[in-house]
Design an enzyme around this catalytic site. Sequence first.
Site, PDB file in Angstrom:
ATOM      1  N   LYS A  10      18.623  55.660  32.843  1.00  0.00           N
ATOM      2  CA  LYS A  10      17.643  56.921  32.871  1.00  0.00           C
ATOM      3  C   LYS A  10      18.317  57.726  31.977  1.00  0.00           C
ATOM      4  CE  LYS A  10      19.343  60.273  34.324  1.00  0.00           C
ATOM      5  NZ  LYS A  10      20.468  61.103  34.701  1.00  0.00           N
ATOM      6  N   ALA A  92      28.183  57.629  33.299  1.00  0.00           N
ATOM      7  CA  ALA A  92      28.325  58.012  31.825  1.00  0.00           C
ATOM      8  C   ALA A  92      26.701  58.690  31.489  1.00  0.00           C
ATOM      9  CB  ALA A  92      27.711  56.372  31.098  1.00  0.00           C
ATOM     10  N   GLY A  95      22.369  57.560  34.750  1.00  0.00           N
ATOM     11  CA  GLY A  95      21.970  57.175  36.124  1.00  0.00           C
ATOM     12  C   GLY A  95      22.050  55.668  36.749  1.00  0.00           C
ATOM     13  N   GLY A  97      24.348  54.292  38.621  1.00  0.00           N
ATOM     14  CA  GLY A  97      24.314  54.331  40.132  1.00  0.00           C
ATOM     15  C   GLY A  97      23.174  54.622  40.966  1.00  0.00           C
ATOM     16  N   SER A  98      22.616  55.688  40.386  1.00  0.00           N
ATOM     17  CA  SER A  98      21.441  56.230  40.942  1.00  0.00           C
ATOM     18  C   SER A  98      20.225  55.185  40.750  1.00  0.00           C
ATOM     19  CB  SER A  98      20.898  57.518  40.526  1.00  0.00           C
ATOM     20  OG  SER A  98      22.199  58.630  40.705  1.00  0.00           O
ATOM     21  N   ASP A 126      19.592  62.297  41.384  1.00  0.00           N
ATOM     22  CA  ASP A 126      18.611  61.420  40.370  1.00  0.00           C
ATOM     23  C   ASP A 126      17.972  60.278  41.072  1.00  0.00           C
ATOM     24  OD1 ASP A 126      19.135  62.844  37.969  1.00  0.00           O
ATOM     25  OD2 ASP A 126      21.074  61.507  37.493  1.00  0.00           O
TER      26      ASP A 126
END
Length: 273
Positions: A10, A92, A95, A97-98, A126
């Site tokens: 993302k 970073a 996104g 993990g989201s 996110d």
Amino acid sequence: MTAKAFAPAKINLTLHVTGQRADGYHLLDSLVVFADVGDHLHLTLGDQLSVDVMGEFADGVPTDHRNLVWQAAKGAGWSGQLKLEKSLPHGAGIGGGSSDAATVLKTLAAQGLPTTKDFQLSLGADVPVCMAAQASRMQGIGDQIAPVKLPKLPAVLVNPGAHVPTGAVFSALATRDNPPMPSRIPEFTSPQDCAVWLSEQRNDLQEPAAGVAPQIDRVLDALKSTRNPLLVRMSGSGATCFALYPTMKDAHHAAYDIETAQSDWWCVATELS
């Protein structure tokens, strides 16, 4: 059940911090797009929930309840083995993990295990926009999502290996009541048109993030020094930065130049949409 799924990176083309609620949540106005690079997930139904992480950026990713994919599966009432191939750097600003969690939720919803928007939002601001996984305007605390029509945008993503804690960046933010984007986002006919409009917008977290991680300024300078960049900016709360280009050929040339000069940086040419 066995399923495979792709969790795209993302990118925040803009990120305006427009306020802060009494409960501490920040109000945002952000134009979000998704890349054709990302993580991969494999889900296999079983009696117990487990998470295995592999891939280039597996180091440091938890495999227990601290992992958002674990929380997503648990909240959806699913058990089994989750294999996560980490191709994106974590922490970073893109996104990772989201997007991983949202991809798990979408995969399980298709198998008859839907979740509420409140639960999705509880995993992170996110997650709802990553559930959409298309060009969107994200407002409020991440709960207001509206699709946006954008051209495909050739880009280069660069991360210098710096992990930037989101909390530290927001703490360093000087002003939390900043102007939003214009109420109407115009329709663009080309990456050039889009970049001109984006140049009038902001990422309000870029300056405080660079104060936390000075490597960000080095990345921005490196992207600016490539051939034909249309726009250079940081994504999310950092440290990943991006540049937009007129064509994918320009993006690949730029990625090659940066990889040659900085072999220890994560750098990839991609198309955003």
